[in-house]
Write a protein that holds these residues in place. Structure first.
Motif, PDB file in Angstrom:
ATOM      1  N   ARG A   1       0.832  -1.212   0.000  1.00  0.00           N
ATOM      2  CA  ARG A   1       0.000   0.000   0.000  1.00  0.00           C
ATOM      3  C   ARG A   1       0.863   1.257   0.000  1.00  0.00           C
ATOM      4  O   ARG A   1       0.509   2.255  -0.644  1.00  0.00           O
ATOM      5  CB  ARG A   1      -0.953  -0.018   1.195  1.00  0.00           C
ATOM      6  N   GLN A   2       1.994   1.234   0.692  1.00  0.00           N
ATOM      7  CA  GLN A   2       2.880   2.394   0.686  1.00  0.00           C
ATOM      8  C   GLN A   2       3.455   2.627  -0.708  1.00  0.00           C
ATOM      9  O   GLN A   2       3.541   3.763  -1.176  1.00  0.00           O
ATOM     10  CB  GLN A   2       4.013   2.207   1.697  1.00  0.00           C
ATOM     11  N   TRP A   3       3.837   1.543  -1.395  1.00  0.00           N
ATOM     12  CA  TRP A   3       4.340   1.690  -2.765  1.00  0.00           C
ATOM     13  C   TRP A   3       3.273   2.280  -3.678  1.00  0.00           C
ATOM     14  O   TRP A   3       3.570   3.106  -4.526  1.00  0.00           O
ATOM     15  CB  TRP A   3       4.787   0.332  -3.321  1.00  0.00           C
ATOM     16  N   VAL A   4       2.035   1.834  -3.488  1.00  0.00           N
ATOM     17  CA  VAL A   4       0.948   2.363  -4.318  1.00  0.00           C
ATOM     18  C   VAL A   4       0.735   3.842  -4.008  1.00  0.00           C
ATOM     19  O   VAL A   4       0.578   4.670  -4.921  1.00  0.00           O
ATOM     20  CB  VAL A   4      -0.347   1.561  -4.108  1.00  0.00           C
ATOM     21  N   ARG A   5       0.733   4.198  -2.729  1.00  0.00           N
ATOM     22  CA  ARG A   5       0.546   5.604  -2.359  1.00  0.00           C
ATOM     23  C   ARG A   5       1.618   6.488  -2.957  1.00  0.00           C
ATOM     24  O   ARG A   5       1.330   7.606  -3.417  1.00  0.00           O
ATOM     25  CB  ARG A   5       0.534   5.754  -0.825  1.00  0.00           C
ATOM     26  N   ASP A   6       2.869   6.010  -2.965  1.00  0.00           N
ATOM     27  CA  ASP A   6       3.942   6.875  -3.465  1.00  0.00           C
ATOM     28  C   ASP A   6       4.110   6.776  -4.985  1.00  0.00           C
ATOM     29  O   ASP A   6       5.001   7.398  -5.564  1.00  0.00           O
ATOM     30  CB  ASP A   6       5.264   6.619  -2.737  1.00  0.00           C
ATOM     31  N   GLY A   7       3.270   5.983  -5.646  1.00  0.00           N
ATOM     32  CA  GLY A   7       3.246   5.957  -7.095  1.00  0.00           C
ATOM     33  C   GLY A   7       4.228   5.024  -7.757  1.00  0.00           C
ATOM     34  O   GLY A   7       4.340   5.013  -8.989  1.00  0.00           O
ATOM     35  N   THR A   8       4.961   4.208  -6.983  1.00  0.00           N
ATOM     36  CA  THR A   8       5.924   3.289  -7.593  1.00  0.00           C
ATOM     37  C   THR A   8       5.311   1.940  -7.939  1.00  0.00           C
ATOM     38  O   THR A   8       5.950   1.118  -8.588  1.00  0.00           O
ATOM     39  CB  THR A   8       7.140   3.064  -6.667  1.00  0.00           C
ATOM     40  N   ALA A   9       4.077   1.688  -7.504  1.00  0.00           N
ATOM     41  CA  ALA A   9       3.424   0.415  -7.803  1.00  0.00           C
ATOM     42  C   ALA A   9       1.936   0.636  -8.029  1.00  0.00           C
ATOM     43  O   ALA A   9       1.352   1.632  -7.576  1.00  0.00           O
ATOM     44  CB  ALA A   9       3.639  -0.582  -6.665  1.00  0.00           C
TER      45      ALA A   9
END
Length: 271
Positions: free
Chosen positions: A113-121
């Protein structure tokens, strides 16, 4: 011809016996028998925001949002999600009664979820129903996946919170699972405030779609991968490669995401 035969089988019966291999690299993972139980309801249009048979989540200004897509028409084929070369694309096929899926949720989803929030996933979630036979006749896998579809359709921004809540309140295999009223309450607590959500859940409006989506996941080639079908849950795919490592080791999954997302989502840490 094969797809028409599959549709004919679905019209004749909603119950398919299949064997699923529990994946994820856990010691003692074994072949288990599962059933894809369906519904007496005829298959109808799929829920909105599931054009790929899954719900696609992206980051936007530090938040996670559900990507809007139109509903599939009755008998329509899902549309595979176009992979984003700028991100690591993570796809998860899961059953809301599957204990291994719950382990993956608890230990891997915080960093995903953190990766998705920061736009890398990006994250694409496919609720499927393989374990109805493990809920003492209540078809909990189908009911919970259909409830998730109701939220995706009517209140999509609450989908991820509802998915997380279903994991947090996951019943044990061999029980009847949560009642429809309890599923409604959890949806409301997750922020699904649309008036149509409750009725959709109690009517099991998308149970037919769940059966069809599960059938497609099991019997058809899995989009954006080399898999010929889903054989167990959770099935986790990162940029086309199936993850078969530890479900509970966040560092191992982060390393896998770095390896297979090379050039797409640099900077994934183990958080």
């Amino acid at each position: 011809m094969a797809r028409e035969q599959a549709r004919a089988r679905r019209r004749r019966t909603r119950t398919l016996g299949i064997a699923a291999v529990v994946v994820g690299g856990l010691a003692g993972a074994a072949v288990v028998a599962v059933s894809v139980a369906g519904s007496d309801q005829p298959a109808g249009p799929g829920p909105r925001n599931t054009a790929s048979d899954g719900v696609l989540l992206r980051g936007s200004h530090g938040a996670i949002v559900t990507v809007r897509t139109p509903a599939l028409p009755d008998g329509g084929a899902p549309i595979p999600t176009a992979q984003d070369p700028a991100t690591t694309d993570i796809t998860v096929y899961a059953d809301y009664l599957c204990p291994y899926c719950n382990q993956f949720e608890a230990d891997q989803m915080p960093q995903i979820r953190q990766w998705v929030r920061d736009g890398t996933a990006t994250l694409e979630l496919h609720p499927i129903a393989l374990l109805d036979r493990m809920s003492r006749g209540s078809d909990y896998s189908t009911r919970s996946a259909a409830a998730a579809a109701c939220v995706a359709d009517h209140d999509p921004d609450a989908f991820l919170a509802f998915d997380t809540s279903l994991r947090a309140h996951q019943p044990s295999e061999g029980t009847r699972g949560l009642t429809d009223d309890r599923l409604v309450a959890l949806a409301e607590q997750a922020g699904a405030t649309d008036d149509d959500v409750a009725g959709c859940i109690t009517r099991r409006e998308f149970a037919g779609w769940v059966a069809d989506a599960t059938d497609r996941a099991v019997h058809d080639a899995v989009p954006n991968s080399s898999l010929r079908g889903i054989t167990g849950t959770p099935t986790v795919i990162v940029d086309g490669a199936q993850y078969d490592g530890s479900l509970t080791d966040a560092a191992a999954f982060a390393a896998f995401a770095r390896q297979h997302g090379d050039g797409h989502g640099h900077g994934h840490g183990s958080s």
